[in-house]
Write a protein that holds these residues in place. Structure first.
Motif, mmCIF file in Angstrom:
data_model
loop_
_atom_site.group_PDB
_atom_site.id
_atom_site.type_symbol
_atom_site.label_atom_id
_atom_site.label_comp_id
_atom_site.label_asym_id
_atom_site.label_seq_id
_atom_site.Cartn_x
_atom_site.Cartn_y
_atom_site.Cartn_z
ATOM 1 N N MET A 149 -46.906 -1.713 20.226
ATOM 2 C CA MET A 149 -47.911 -0.670 20.064
ATOM 3 C C MET A 149 -47.474 0.544 20.874
ATOM 4 O O MET A 149 -47.080 0.414 22.033
ATOM 5 C CB MET A 149 -49.288 -1.133 20.525
ATOM 6 C CG MET A 149 -50.377 -0.154 20.130
ATOM 7 S SD MET A 149 -52.044 -0.700 20.559
ATOM 8 C CE MET A 149 -52.112 -2.336 19.893
ATOM 9 N N VAL A 150 -47.524 1.694 20.232
ATOM 10 C CA VAL A 150 -47.051 2.930 20.845
ATOM 11 C C VAL A 150 -48.178 3.960 20.817
ATOM 12 O O VAL A 150 -48.829 4.145 19.789
ATOM 13 C CB VAL A 150 -45.838 3.488 20.057
ATOM 14 C CG1 VAL A 150 -45.372 4.806 20.626
ATOM 15 C CG2 VAL A 150 -44.713 2.475 20.030
ATOM 16 N N GLY A 151 -48.375 4.640 21.931
ATOM 17 C CA GLY A 151 -49.328 5.741 21.975
ATOM 18 C C GLY A 151 -48.657 7.023 21.541
ATOM 19 O O GLY A 151 -47.497 7.274 21.871
ATOM 20 N N THR A 152 -49.382 7.822 20.760
ATOM 21 C CA THR A 152 -48.865 9.098 20.289
ATOM 22 C C THR A 152 -49.980 10.136 20.392
ATOM 23 O O THR A 152 -51.157 9.778 20.390
ATOM 24 C CB THR A 152 -48.326 8.989 18.847
ATOM 25 O OG1 THR A 152 -47.722 10.231 18.484
ATOM 26 C CG2 THR A 152 -49.415 8.649 17.856
ATOM 27 N N THR A 153 -49.622 11.383 20.472
ATOM 28 C CA THR A 153 -50.651 12.409 20.651
ATOM 29 C C THR A 153 -51.489 12.635 19.404
ATOM 30 O O THR A 153 -52.663 12.960 19.507
ATOM 31 C CB THR A 153 -50.031 13.748 21.082
ATOM 32 O OG1 THR A 153 -49.050 14.131 20.119
ATOM 33 C CG2 THR A 153 -49.400 13.633 22.451
ATOM 34 N N MET A 154 -50.878 12.473 18.224
ATOM 35 C CA MET A 154 -51.654 12.662 17.005
ATOM 36 C C MET A 154 -50.940 12.083 15.801
ATOM 37 O O MET A 154 -49.735 11.854 15.830
ATOM 38 C CB MET A 154 -51.974 14.139 16.764
ATOM 39 C CG MET A 154 -50.751 15.014 16.538
ATOM 40 S SD MET A 154 -51.099 16.780 16.382
ATOM 41 C CE MET A 154 -52.199 16.829 15.003
ATOM 42 N N LEU A 155 -51.727 11.844 14.747
ATOM 43 C CA LEU A 155 -51.187 11.423 13.464
ATOM 44 C C LEU A 155 -51.416 12.564 12.482
ATOM 45 O O LEU A 155 -51.742 13.677 12.884
ATOM 46 C CB LEU A 155 -51.843 10.114 13.011
ATOM 47 C CG LEU A 155 -51.548 8.924 13.932
ATOM 48 C CD1 LEU A 155 -52.399 7.729 13.570
ATOM 49 C CD2 LEU A 155 -50.070 8.562 13.889
ATOM 50 N N ASN A 156 -51.257 12.305 11.201
ATOM 51 C CA ASN A 156 -51.337 13.362 10.192
ATOM 52 C C ASN A 156 -52.695 14.061 10.145
ATOM 53 O O ASN A 156 -52.768 15.255 9.913
ATOM 54 C CB ASN A 156 -50.988 12.791 8.813
ATOM 55 C CG ASN A 156 -50.790 13.854 7.775
ATOM 56 O OD1 ASN A 156 -50.165 14.873 8.027
ATOM 57 N ND2 ASN A 156 -51.343 13.629 6.596
ATOM 58 N N ARG A 157 -53.757 13.293 10.325
ATOM 59 C CA ARG A 157 -55.113 13.856 10.326
ATOM 60 C C ARG A 157 -55.810 13.466 11.614
ATOM 61 O O ARG A 157 -55.613 12.371 12.127
ATOM 62 C CB ARG A 157 -55.938 13.306 9.159
ATOM 63 C CG ARG A 157 -55.387 13.660 7.806
ATOM 64 C CD ARG A 157 -56.322 13.127 6.744
ATOM 65 N NE ARG A 157 -55.688 13.174 5.434
ATOM 66 C CZ ARG A 157 -56.257 12.707 4.342
ATOM 67 N NH1 ARG A 157 -57.451 12.160 4.393
ATOM 68 N NH2 ARG A 157 -55.624 12.777 3.192
ATOM 69 N N ILE A 158 -56.689 14.302 12.096
ATOM 70 C CA ILE A 158 -57.405 14.052 13.341
ATOM 71 C C ILE A 158 -58.234 12.769 13.265
ATOM 72 O O ILE A 158 -58.425 12.084 14.257
ATOM 73 C CB ILE A 158 -58.276 15.273 13.733
ATOM 74 C CG1 ILE A 158 -58.755 15.137 15.170
ATOM 75 C CG2 ILE A 158 -59.452 15.430 12.801
ATOM 76 C CD1 ILE A 158 -57.734 15.518 16.184
ATOM 77 N N SER A 159 -58.703 12.402 12.061
ATOM 78 C CA SER A 159 -59.539 11.210 11.902
ATOM 79 C C SER A 159 -58.724 9.918 11.820
ATOM 80 O O SER A 159 -59.283 8.826 11.849
ATOM 81 C CB SER A 159 -60.424 11.347 10.662
ATOM 82 O OG SER A 159 -59.642 11.578 9.513
ATOM 83 N N GLN A 160 -57.404 10.028 11.750
ATOM 84 C CA GLN A 160 -56.551 8.837 11.727
ATOM 85 C C GLN A 160 -56.262 8.410 13.159
ATOM 86 O O GLN A 160 -55.727 9.188 13.946
ATOM 87 C CB GLN A 160 -55.246 9.112 10.982
ATOM 88 C CG GLN A 160 -55.447 9.374 9.512
ATOM 89 C CD GLN A 160 -54.182 9.838 8.819
ATOM 90 O OE1 GLN A 160 -53.339 10.506 9.403
ATOM 91 N NE2 GLN A 160 -54.058 9.492 7.546
ATOM 92 N N LEU A 161 -56.617 7.176 13.473
ATOM 93 C CA LEU A 161 -56.436 6.649 14.820
ATOM 94 C C LEU A 161 -55.258 5.686 14.908
ATOM 95 O O LEU A 161 -54.769 5.405 15.991
ATOM 96 C CB LEU A 161 -57.715 5.928 15.274
ATOM 97 C CG LEU A 161 -59.011 6.730 15.148
ATOM 98 C CD1 LEU A 161 -60.202 5.859 15.513
ATOM 99 C CD2 LEU A 161 -58.954 7.978 16.012
ATOM 100 N N VAL A 162 -54.811 5.167 13.750
ATOM 101 C CA VAL A 162 -53.800 4.117 13.709
ATOM 102 C C VAL A 162 -52.836 4.355 12.549
ATOM 103 O O VAL A 162 -53.250 4.759 11.463
ATOM 104 C CB VAL A 162 -54.456 2.726 13.505
ATOM 105 C CG1 VAL A 162 -53.414 1.621 13.559
ATOM 106 C CG2 VAL A 162 -55.566 2.481 14.503
ATOM 107 N N GLU A 163 -51.561 4.087 12.782
ATOM 108 C CA GLU A 163 -50.550 4.039 11.730
ATOM 109 C C GLU A 163 -49.678 2.820 12.014
ATOM 110 O O GLU A 163 -49.355 2.554 13.175
ATOM 111 C CB GLU A 163 -49.702 5.307 11.712
ATOM 112 C CG GLU A 163 -48.692 5.338 10.592
ATOM 113 C CD GLU A 163 -48.061 6.711 10.375
ATOM 114 O OE1 GLU A 163 -46.969 6.755 9.770
ATOM 115 O OE2 GLU A 163 -48.650 7.719 10.793
ATOM 116 N N ILE A 164 -49.318 2.075 10.967
ATOM 117 C CA ILE A 164 -48.600 0.816 11.171
ATOM 118 C C ILE A 164 -47.391 0.721 10.250
ATOM 119 O O ILE A 164 -47.471 1.061 9.073
ATOM 120 C CB ILE A 164 -49.536 -0.391 10.948
ATOM 121 C CG1 ILE A 164 -50.718 -0.336 11.936
ATOM 122 C CG2 ILE A 164 -48.779 -1.709 11.084
ATOM 123 C CD1 ILE A 164 -51.773 -1.393 11.732
#
Length: 133
Positions: free
Chosen positions: A108-123
């Motif tokens: 599991m890796v922490g990141t500052t942001m994904l594609n959309r602000i409402s996305q909290l997780v990418e796998i």
């Protein structure tokens, strides 16, 4: 030995626009690219809940594995990205519901942001066909 490559699509419009596959199978090796909880209608599933997003993503990926003749038992590695490590337990809970007894590698890796602000997780997910035998 020549390995045959097969590309799989989830039908997301960006796959065609950008030019990527959701999943690639080469020989017995299966790789699923970064997947978020965006639904076919373009809305984010489980908005505000890292658990709901992670569970949706993992179930979507396991379903996609079926197109290549694989199951959850064939999964050997999972990498989850989250916008805040405070979500680690909820993501881990969703992961554990499917993979606790299979026990693939899990990062599991922490990141500052994904594609959309409402996305909290990418796998991302990797599997080797035949691992369940």
């Amino acid at each position: 030995m020549e390995l045959i490559r097969t590309n799989y699509s989830s039908g997301a419009p960006l796959e065609e626009i950008v030019g990527y596959s959701r999943m690639v199978k080469t020989g017995p090796f299966i790789f699923i690219g970064g997947t978020t909880s965006v639904q076919p209608d373009g809305k984010v599933y489980g908005e505000g809940s890292s658990y709901e997003q992670a569970k949706y993503i993992l179930e979507k990926q396991v379903e996609l594995l079926g197109q290549a003749g694989a199951t959850a038992s064939d999964v050997v590695k999972i990498k989850a990205y989250t916008t805040d490590m405070k979500y680690a337990k909820e993501i881990g809970d969703a992961y554990s519901e499917i993979f606790h007894d299979i026990r693939p590698l899990f990062t599991m890796v922490g990141t500052t942001m994904l594609n959309r602000i409402s996305q909290l997780v990418e796998i991302e997910m990797d599997a080797i066909l035949g691992q369940n035998s």
